[in-house]
Scaffold this active site. Structure first.
Site, PDB file in Angstrom:
ATOM      1  N   THR A  97      46.508  78.412  68.383  1.00  0.00           N
ATOM      2  CA  THR A  97      46.350  77.700  67.119  1.00  0.00           C
ATOM      3  C   THR A  97      45.025  76.935  67.057  1.00  0.00           C
ATOM      4  O   THR A  97      44.447  76.776  65.981  1.00  0.00           O
ATOM      5  CB  THR A  97      47.529  76.741  66.898  1.00  0.00           C
ATOM      6  OG1 THR A  97      47.741  75.968  68.083  1.00  0.00           O
ATOM      7  CG2 THR A  97      48.801  77.513  66.581  1.00  0.00           C
ATOM      8  N   TYR A 120      57.826  76.556  60.344  1.00  0.00           N
ATOM      9  CA  TYR A 120      58.236  76.393  58.947  1.00  0.00           C
ATOM     10  C   TYR A 120      59.716  76.681  58.702  1.00  0.00           C
ATOM     11  O   TYR A 120      60.406  75.912  58.051  1.00  0.00           O
ATOM     12  CB  TYR A 120      57.384  77.256  57.997  1.00  0.00           C
ATOM     13  CG  TYR A 120      57.729  77.020  56.540  1.00  0.00           C
ATOM     14  CD1 TYR A 120      57.260  75.888  55.876  1.00  0.00           C
ATOM     15  CD2 TYR A 120      58.550  77.883  55.840  1.00  0.00           C
ATOM     16  CE1 TYR A 120      57.595  75.644  54.550  1.00  0.00           C
ATOM     17  CE2 TYR A 120      58.907  77.648  54.519  1.00  0.00           C
ATOM     18  CZ  TYR A 120      58.422  76.530  53.878  1.00  0.00           C
ATOM     19  OH  TYR A 120      58.771  76.283  52.581  1.00  0.00           O
ATOM     20  N   TYR A 134      55.789  78.417  73.794  1.00  0.00           N
ATOM     21  CA  TYR A 134      54.939  77.329  73.295  1.00  0.00           C
ATOM     22  C   TYR A 134      55.749  76.505  72.301  1.00  0.00           C
ATOM     23  O   TYR A 134      56.009  76.938  71.187  1.00  0.00           O
ATOM     24  CB  TYR A 134      53.686  77.916  72.647  1.00  0.00           C
ATOM     25  CG  TYR A 134      52.692  76.913  72.106  1.00  0.00           C
ATOM     26  CD1 TYR A 134      52.748  75.558  72.427  1.00  0.00           C
ATOM     27  CD2 TYR A 134      51.652  77.329  71.278  1.00  0.00           C
ATOM     28  CE1 TYR A 134      51.823  74.650  71.932  1.00  0.00           C
ATOM     29  CE2 TYR A 134      50.712  76.440  70.773  1.00  0.00           C
ATOM     30  CZ  TYR A 134      50.813  75.109  71.096  1.00  0.00           C
ATOM     31  OH  TYR A 134      49.893  74.216  70.602  1.00  0.00           O
ATOM     32  N   ARG A 174      53.812  70.658  64.873  1.00  0.00           N
ATOM     33  CA  ARG A 174      53.228  71.656  63.973  1.00  0.00           C
ATOM     34  C   ARG A 174      54.274  72.602  63.390  1.00  0.00           C
ATOM     35  O   ARG A 174      54.120  73.082  62.264  1.00  0.00           O
ATOM     36  CB  ARG A 174      52.165  72.482  64.712  1.00  0.00           C
ATOM     37  CG  ARG A 174      50.878  71.711  64.984  1.00  0.00           C
ATOM     38  CD  ARG A 174      49.891  72.594  65.733  1.00  0.00           C
ATOM     39  NE  ARG A 174      48.622  71.915  65.927  1.00  0.00           N
ATOM     40  CZ  ARG A 174      47.580  71.977  65.081  1.00  0.00           C
ATOM     41  NH1 ARG A 174      47.674  72.697  63.988  1.00  0.00           N
ATOM     42  NH2 ARG A 174      46.468  71.343  65.349  1.00  0.00           N
ATOM     43  N   LYS A 217      54.429  76.155  77.563  1.00  0.00           N
ATOM     44  CA  LYS A 217      53.449  75.152  77.166  1.00  0.00           C
ATOM     45  C   LYS A 217      54.225  74.172  76.287  1.00  0.00           C
ATOM     46  O   LYS A 217      54.574  74.471  75.148  1.00  0.00           O
ATOM     47  CB  LYS A 217      52.288  75.776  76.390  1.00  0.00           C
ATOM     48  CG  LYS A 217      51.277  74.744  75.880  1.00  0.00           C
ATOM     49  CD  LYS A 217      50.214  75.384  74.997  1.00  0.00           C
ATOM     50  CE  LYS A 217      49.258  74.335  74.458  1.00  0.00           C
ATOM     51  NZ  LYS A 217      48.273  74.924  73.494  1.00  0.00           N
ATOM     52  N   ILE A 230      47.362  73.518  79.276  1.00  0.00           N
ATOM     53  CA  ILE A 230      46.531  74.330  78.388  1.00  0.00           C
ATOM     54  C   ILE A 230      45.905  73.330  77.433  1.00  0.00           C
ATOM     55  O   ILE A 230      46.579  72.751  76.584  1.00  0.00           O
ATOM     56  CB  ILE A 230      47.341  75.412  77.658  1.00  0.00           C
ATOM     57  CG1 ILE A 230      47.847  76.448  78.671  1.00  0.00           C
ATOM     58  CG2 ILE A 230      46.479  76.095  76.594  1.00  0.00           C
ATOM     59  CD1 ILE A 230      48.735  77.525  78.066  1.00  0.00           C
TER      60      ILE A 230
END
Length: 291
Positions: free
Chosen positions: A46, A109, A135, A140, A164, A206
């Site tokens: 991202t 979303y 992840y 987000r 992550k 990361i």
């Protein structure tokens, strides 16, 4: 999975003023990280503005990084999304012969249930033999993947090798570290918490800021892996302000401004993101100059 221990960096996608991919700057960024201690590279995450990168550009970016890297560091490719069938299709059709692992962001979303998360990643795990790094980034995606779901996936699928974790939740890290299988890696996705997580038993980070200061950041994480907390925190404290700065407005506008000050690339981003404000740019310029 030793190749995913230490400091990975979520590479930005440099743009020219016309917002086309800046290949020369990308080559410079990759070499800069390889030559200064980064342990592995993450492509098209991202932070690489994957949401506004076309399929053709994605392949160009992969090709340039693979060629520049020339097998010097392990490569992780971001393949994720909220359409499970499309993610599976990409895994089955994209040439991943030069890729060492997949980083797959949790569906965003649509806010799936925990069973939805599990079934999504089950489909991904069954679509590839490559190692998969989950992840989780609820800030987000709008939905947290709970530790129980992560641990269930870790135990059920051999090629799900790491997560992550970027929930910015220290207790969630501790739960994962306490209950994880021995060979499952907990990788910090929060630059501000990365050292503490590593010292608590994590496998590194990361990072976003790591690509701008790879020598210092990777040294800090290695000291953490070695249990040398005092020396590691000396570096952490020096970098605290810039870690705050790069996330103050939006990512990757902040880190691109740092990289611009270092002479690596321009700070252009694609809409709906905008460049760092003049006030933020001034703070970043002073930090880089002083550092």
């Amino acid at each position: 999975m030793q190749k995913f221990i230490g400091t990975g960096v979520a590479l930005i996608t440099p743009f020219k003023n016309d917002l086309t991919v800046d290949v020369d700057a990308l080559i410079k960024l990759v070499n800069f990280n390889i030559e200064n201690g980064t342990n592995y590279l993450v492509i098209n995450g991202t932070t690489g503005e994957s949401g506004t990168i076309s399929k053709e550009e994605k392949q160009l970016i992969i090709d340039i990084i693979v060629q520049t890297n020339n097998k010097r560091l392990p490569l992780v490719l971001g393949i994720g999304g909220n359409n499970t069938l499309e993610v599976v299709k990409e895994l089955q059709t994209r040439d991943v012969s030069e890729i060492d692992g997949i980083l797959s962001v949790a569906p965003y979303y649509c806010k799936p249930t925990q069973e939805g998360f599990y079934q999504h990643y089950k489909a991904i795990a069954e679509a590839t033999t490559l190692p998969i790094i989950l992840y989780n980034v609820p800030g987000r995606t709008a939905k947290n993947m709970e530790p129980a779901t992560t641990l269930r996936l870790a135990k059920d699928f051999k090629n799900i090798v790491a997560i992550k974790e970027a929930g910015n939740n220290q207790q969630q890290y501790y739960t994962l570290l306490k209950d994880k299988p021995d060979d499952f890696l907990i990788i910090s996705g929060d630059d501000d918490l990365a050292l503490g997580v590593t010292l608590a038993g994590g496998s590194g980070v990361i990072s976003v800021i790591g690509q701008a200061f790879p020598k210092e950041f990777s040294k800090m994480i290695q000291l953490g892996l070695d249990g040398k907390n005092r020396e590691a925190y000396q570096i952490h404290y020096k970098m605290m302000d810039v870690i705050d700065y790069i996330f103050e407005e939006n990512n990757p506008a902040g880190i691109k401004t740092v990289l611009q000050e270092l002479g690596i690339c321009k700070n252009d981003v694609r809409l709906p993101l905008v460049k760092a404000s003049a006030e933020l740019e001034t703070k970043i310029r002073k930090f880089v100059s002083d550092f």
